[in-house]
Write a protein that holds these residues in place. Structure first.
Motif: not given
Length: 446
Positions: A180-183, A197, A199, A315, A417, A419, A422, A425
């Motif tokens: 998962r790619y989160g910020t 950011r 991963t 998104r 979390s 995204n 990003e 996931a």
């Protein structure tokens, strides 16, 4: 907020159970027979409430074909009402103290309440696991672990003590494995922020080809931005029985190019890149060993909580559209009325923790923490944690569109979390145990 009669009665039963010592909490044959009937397969009340404002559970959102964006299946819904600082008194019995504090502190904080959609659902195979392992699952001594389970999921679908819903939350099905790619955004008082950011990799122990004994899950993350802390990484192995073995944790520091054991990656240590606005065990609502608290099952109540937050996770949104001064843009948040388990955690005598008391509100349909109030050493309300539940229909899991922790004393907050900007996931990936070894931290950090 005064507890109603039902909460008081359930709280009294829970207190008696706690005084009796460690519970042998395996699911009774009678309760097991209720799963899939008057209870859902994970233990929620299948029927709606008396006035119909909470409908009956009918299986959750149907699965979306793999690779297909589910969009927002509830885009046509309109708010039923809006809770504001001016009218919150009429909804007080359905709000947490932290929600009331936010309404009183920030005039722009409001809660748009939509029709309740019981969208939570799991794969049929998970329901079989819940029933099978629920019959044998037991708490370890002091509630600091779960015994007799191999796959996990929801070990205590009919909870009898306060720590059991917490274990249900920590062990809930999340797709087996994911990347998962989160910020994360530590937000200043004027609304400015710098994205942190990450991963993240996760594996349920049973999803690995050769799982180690006494393992619940594996987790790894690396910071990819900003450049000042990029490359910092964390790895944890969480055991099922934490009486037998504590969490194993390692960190990687790119400046030193060293992997080190890190017992501090737990409890109330500050999270990396968070400006001290959340603790390690705040991640995901709660994680790690529960042994520093006494846990009380207060009962169940109807509560307005963030739910089905497809819009917040859209998104098409940019982070600057979400992050505002004082709190996130509340027009993007969808609230619904749901039944929640109320669990109160009080720090044990002689034990240190940043929070003296924590109140958890856990969604009955998904066992996901939806809201949490946390108190300082003086007993004053300090940090309010909202977790924005959102289903992932393709994976048949309940996840979060992000979460926000509001610090009333610092007048700041942190969002975690998110995204929206990003990559999506990925779930159900094939991982080997070596991908969660200490050496793997050095490889991803270089």
């Amino acid at each position: 907020m005064r507890p109603n009669a039902r909460l008081m009665a359930l709280g009294a039963v829970s207190a008696i159970a706690l005084l009796a010592g460690p519970a042998q909490a395996e699911l009774s044959a009678q309760d097991a027979a209720r799963l899939g009937k008057d209870l859902t397969p994970v233990g929620a009340e299948a029927a709606g409430n008396k006035d119909g404002s909470i409908p009956a559970w009918t299986g959750g959102l149907p699965p979306t074909p793999a690779g297909q964006d589910p969009g927002n299946p509830y885009a046509g819904d309109k708010p039923l009402y809006t809770v504001t600082a001016a009218n919150f008194a009429q909804y007080k019995d359905k709000l947490a103290p932290g929600q009331i504090a936010m309404l009183q502190r920030y005039p722009t904080y409001r809660m748009n309440v939509y029709p309740t959609r019981r969208s939570a659902g799991l794969p049929a195979s998970e329901y079989e696991i819940v029933k099978r392992e629920g019959m044998v699952a037991q708490l370890a001594d002091g509630g600091n672990g779960v015994l007799n389970v191999d796959l996990g999921s929801v070990p205590f679908p009919v909870p009898k003590t306060g720590v059991e819903p917490i274990w249900n939350h920590m062990m809930r099905y999340r797709g087996g494995t994911f990347i998962r790619y989160g910020t994360e955004f530590p937000v200043h008082t004027n609304g400015s922020f710098t994205p942190v950011r990450r991963t993240e990799w996760y594996a349920r122990s049973s999803a690995l080809g050769s799982p180690e004994p006494n393992r619940m899950s594996y987790y790894k993350n690396i910071v990819t931005a900003p450049s000042s802390i990029a490359g910092e990484a964390i790895l944890t192995h969480d055991p099922l029985d934490q009486v037998k073995e504590a969490r194993l944790a390692w960190t990687y520091n790119p400046g030193q190019r060293r992997v080190l054991r890190a017992p501090s990656v737990s409890y109330d240590s500050p999270g990396t890149g968070t400006d001290g606005l959340r603790t390690m065990d705040d991640y995901d609502g709660f994680n790690g060993a529960p042994d520093r608290f006494d846990w009380k099952l207060v009962g169940k109540k109807e509560m307005i909580i963030p739910y089905n937050n497809f819009r917040l996770g859209d998104r098409a949104l940019k982070y600057k559209d979400i992050i505002k001064e004082g709190h996130i843009d509340q027009e993007l948040v969808r609230y619904e009325l749901h039944r929640v388990w109320v669990v109160q955690a009080t720090v044990k005598s002689g034990v240190r923790h940043l929070y003296s008391k924590r109140d958890f509100y856990i969604d009955e349909d998904s066992w996901s923490i939806a809201h949490k109030d946390q108190y300082d050493g003086r007993g004053e309300l300090w940090r309010i944690h909202e977790l924005f539940l959102r289903p992932e229909p393709a994976e048949q899991i309940m996840h979060y569109a992000g979460n926000a922790m509001y610090d009333l004393q610092a007048r700041r907050y942190i969002v975690h979390s998110m995204n929206n900007e990003e990559k999506p996931a990925k779930y159900g990936l094939k991982y080997e145990l070596s991908q969660f070894s200490p050496d793997s931290l050095r490889r991803i950090g270089n």
